[in-house]
Scaffold this active site. Structure first.
Site, PDB file in Angstrom:
ATOM      1  N   ASP A 198      86.161  27.539  42.775  1.00  0.00           N
ATOM      2  CA  ASP A 198      86.802  26.820  41.679  1.00  0.00           C
ATOM      3  C   ASP A 198      86.203  25.430  41.558  1.00  0.00           C
ATOM      4  O   ASP A 198      85.588  24.925  42.489  1.00  0.00           O
ATOM      5  CB  ASP A 198      88.310  26.689  41.934  1.00  0.00           C
ATOM      6  CG  ASP A 198      88.591  25.950  43.239  1.00  0.00           C
ATOM      7  OD1 ASP A 198      88.760  24.711  43.201  1.00  0.00           O
ATOM      8  OD2 ASP A 198      88.620  26.587  44.309  1.00  0.00           O
ATOM      9  N   ASP A 200      87.296  21.653  41.470  1.00  0.00           N
ATOM     10  CA  ASP A 200      88.494  20.969  41.950  1.00  0.00           C
ATOM     11  C   ASP A 200      89.201  20.233  40.806  1.00  0.00           C
ATOM     12  O   ASP A 200      88.620  19.963  39.760  1.00  0.00           O
ATOM     13  CB  ASP A 200      88.120  19.997  43.074  1.00  0.00           C
ATOM     14  CG  ASP A 200      89.240  19.843  44.081  1.00  0.00           C
ATOM     15  OD1 ASP A 200      89.770  20.865  44.543  1.00  0.00           O
ATOM     16  OD2 ASP A 200      89.581  18.697  44.415  1.00  0.00           O
TER      17      ASP A 200
END
Length: 258
Positions: A198, A200
């Site tokens: 992902d 952040d």
């Protein structure tokens, strides 16, 4: 012997011809029985750091027991695959990064075997250059970057994420410390291999990081990631050429081998 410590979503490594070893340590049992097999001409030990069913959150992993158990079995070199958030937009989900630096932002985790005496372990460069070279020599692997390790189990706030990015860190993770320094104290070579799941929270506008998205990305990439780790193992030289980091301290390893 070489070891692989699996992270979130990485609970098994071998396909067949393995045996499990259950053992205890002065710090209690490790997170799971250790599985032994052979890959790329190396005898390999595999340990899922969170347990086989993810029983341990990042801040409750029995790090000292895990590392002690591996050393007691004869492990001298460790690859540590892990899931990470990216602090750089260029490193999107699916990117594999081999960090070269670590920043500790955890708190309250037991992080040493030396609770007495003036024993100071060299940790300027936390990762083994030989193991890093084995991994970074593979296609599509990013070489270098600082990984900041947060306490968890929560994800970062946007402000924290932006702070880390402004400091120049590349990745954020919850398990890379104290694993790396415990390996150093036990004179085991150690290198992290990070899979980005992902971006952040502060890297771009949006809803922030969600656990379900992290696990989905890891599941999506787990088989190619396992192959990459196997390929890295195959590139490691049979003989270890690293120095012993405790040689200048005048002390011996804090472990009695069976």
């Amino acid at each position: 012997m070489l070891a692989v410590i699996g992270g979130s979503g990485f609970y098994a490594f071998f396909d067949s011809d393995v045996r499990d070893v259950a053992l205890d340590t002065p710090y209690g049992p490790p997170a799971a029985p250790i599985t032994l097999g052979t890959i790329g001409g190396h005898e390999v030990a595999f340990l899922p750091r969170h347990g086989v069913r993810h029983e341990y959150s990042a801040h409750t992993v029995p790090y000292r027991a895990n590392m002690w158990a591996l050393r007691a079995l004869g492990v001298r070199r460790i690859f540590a695959p892990c899931a990470v958030g990216s602090l750089k937009p260029a490193y999107g989900p699916g990117t594999v990064v081999v960090p070269d630096q670590l920043v500790d932002r955890t708190s309250g985790r037991p992080d040493t075997y030396f609770d007495s005496g003036a024993i100071h372990v060299d940790f300027a460069d936390p990762y083994c250059p030989t193991l890093r070279a084995a991994a970074t020599g593979l296609p599509d692997v990013v070489d270098g970057g600082a990984m900041v390790v947060i306490q968890g189990p929560r994800f970062s706030t946007r402000a924290e994420s932006q702070w880390f990015a402004a400091a120049g860190f590349a990745l954020v993770n919850m398990t890379g410390y104290p694993e790396a320094v415990l390996a150093r104290e036990l004179e085991m070579c150690y290198a992290a291999i990070a899979l980005v799941t992902d971006l952040d929270a502060g890297v771009r506008a949006g809803e922030g990081v969600k656990t379900v998205d992290v696990l989905m990305q890891f599941e999506k990439n787990i088989e190619p990631f396992k192959k990459l780790v196997r390929d890295a193992i195959g590139r490691v030289a049979a003989e270890r050429d690293c120095t012993h980091c405790l040689a200048h301290t005048g002390v011996t390893l804090p472990i009695e081998l069976p």
